[in-house]
Design an enzyme around this catalytic site. Structure first.
Site, PDB file in Angstrom:
ATOM      1  N   SER A 154       0.861  -1.182   0.000  1.00 31.47           N
ATOM      2  CA  SER A 154       0.000   0.000   0.000  1.00 31.47           C
ATOM      3  C   SER A 154       0.895   1.229   0.000  1.00 31.47           C
ATOM      4  O   SER A 154       2.054   1.172   0.437  1.00 31.47           O
ATOM      5  CB  SER A 154      -0.877   0.004   1.259  1.00 31.47           C
ATOM      6  OG  SER A 154      -1.461   1.270   1.487  1.00 31.47           O
ATOM      7  N   TYR A 175      -2.211  -1.356  10.328  1.00 30.01           N
ATOM      8  CA  TYR A 175      -2.306  -1.731   8.918  1.00 30.01           C
ATOM      9  C   TYR A 175      -1.122  -1.184   8.119  1.00 30.01           C
ATOM     10  O   TYR A 175      -0.493  -1.896   7.342  1.00 30.01           O
ATOM     11  CB  TYR A 175      -3.619  -1.215   8.322  1.00 30.01           C
ATOM     12  CG  TYR A 175      -3.706  -1.406   6.829  1.00 30.01           C
ATOM     13  CD1 TYR A 175      -3.992  -2.652   6.278  1.00 30.01           C
ATOM     14  CD2 TYR A 175      -3.488  -0.325   5.963  1.00 30.01           C
ATOM     15  CE1 TYR A 175      -4.063  -2.824   4.908  1.00 30.01           C
ATOM     16  CE2 TYR A 175      -3.561  -0.489   4.590  1.00 30.01           C
ATOM     17  CZ  TYR A 175      -3.846  -1.747   4.070  1.00 30.01           C
ATOM     18  OH  TYR A 175      -3.904  -1.906   2.699  1.00 30.01           O
TER      19      TYR A 175
END
Length: 269
Positions: A152, A165
């Site tokens: 990400s 995360y």
């Protein structure tokens, strides 16, 4: 393997080969599966939702490739190994691994349910490592392979409200580059995909509503998957999707971490 070739240095003959895509029931996983199907690749689709997998498998078979749905919770103990043995028993050898399964949780780090956070780490880190270790062995034996790991843009800086995360995706980014180096000369390449905000179920699952940053940077899933598939098959080390995301990732390298964290918190709030 027939002689279709994806353009670019170190490209791989892929038509008729088998790919395993985890997290294939929706979003980037499903879209990458369709991109590989368009190139003549057979698909093993792995995720928890059987109905969605069956529907996608039927769609891909109608497009002319073989497709197999495997309902599996990769975060559960023994499930990656069960999947590996099930495919080995059928004689399927995976040449392309898209290790995409994962989810996020949004909120102050001490407000996120502990069980949810641990399940996220189990899937985003532990399952990714276990699946990669299992399937790289047969790739070594056949002397070639392509691996895509989904990280990400959050991997590049500390991200308050996505603290765990973002840190998990930083692990994926670092792990991907490290094992790519270890696999030099094996015929296997590892590509790390770092998408930004993408129109998928991710934010709904994470519990994160709309905000100005998300509205301004949202990408559709198809161009993200197209860029990911191209980078994977060309054997590139890393792909950040979207011009704005590329600029953000590059510029963050010039900013001290405390400042980067403050900026990320403003964007995520």
């Amino acid at each position: 393997m027939a002689q279709q070739r994806e353009g670019g240095a170190g490209a791989l003959d892929i038509r008729g080969s088998w790919a395993l895509v985890t997290g294939a029931s929706s979003g980037i996983g499903a879209a990458v599966s369709r991109e590989l199907c368009a190139r003549g690749v057979n698909l093993v689709l792995a995720a928890r939702r059987r109905e969605a997998l069956d529907a996608l498998a039927a769609e891909l078979r109608a497009a002319g490739v073989q497709a197999r749905a495997e309902a599996v919770d990769l975060a559960s103990t023994g499930e990656p190994e069960r999947l590996f043995e099930a495919l080995r028993a059928t004689g399927i050898t995976i040449s392309i691994l898209v290790n995409n399964a994962g989810f996020g949780a949004y909120g102050a780090f001490d407000s996120i349910d502990a069980a949810t956070e641990e399940a996220m780490l189990d899937l985003d880190i532990k399952a990714l490592v276990r699946v990669t270790r299992l399937f790289v062995g047969p790739m070594r034996a056949q002397g070639h392979g392509r691996i895509l790991l989904t990280a990400s843009t959050g991997a590049y800086q500390p991200t308050p409200l996505y603290a765990t995360y973002s840190a998990a995706k930083a692990f994926v980014l670092s792990y991907g580059h490290a094992i790519r180096r270890e696999l030099r000369g094996s015929g296997i390449t590892v590509t790390v995909l770092s998408p930004g905000v993408t129109r998928t179920e991710f934010h709904q699952v994470a519990g994160h509503g709309s905000n100005p940053f998300k509205r301004a940077t949202m990408m559709e899933v198809q161009p993200v998957a197209r860029a990911a598939a191209r980078a994977l098959l060309q054997g590139r080390a890393e792909i950040v999707t979207g011009v704005l995301n590329k600029i953000l990732v590059f510029s963050i390298r010039l900013v001290p971490r405390p400042m980067a964290a403050a900026m990320a918190q403003r964007l995520m709030s």
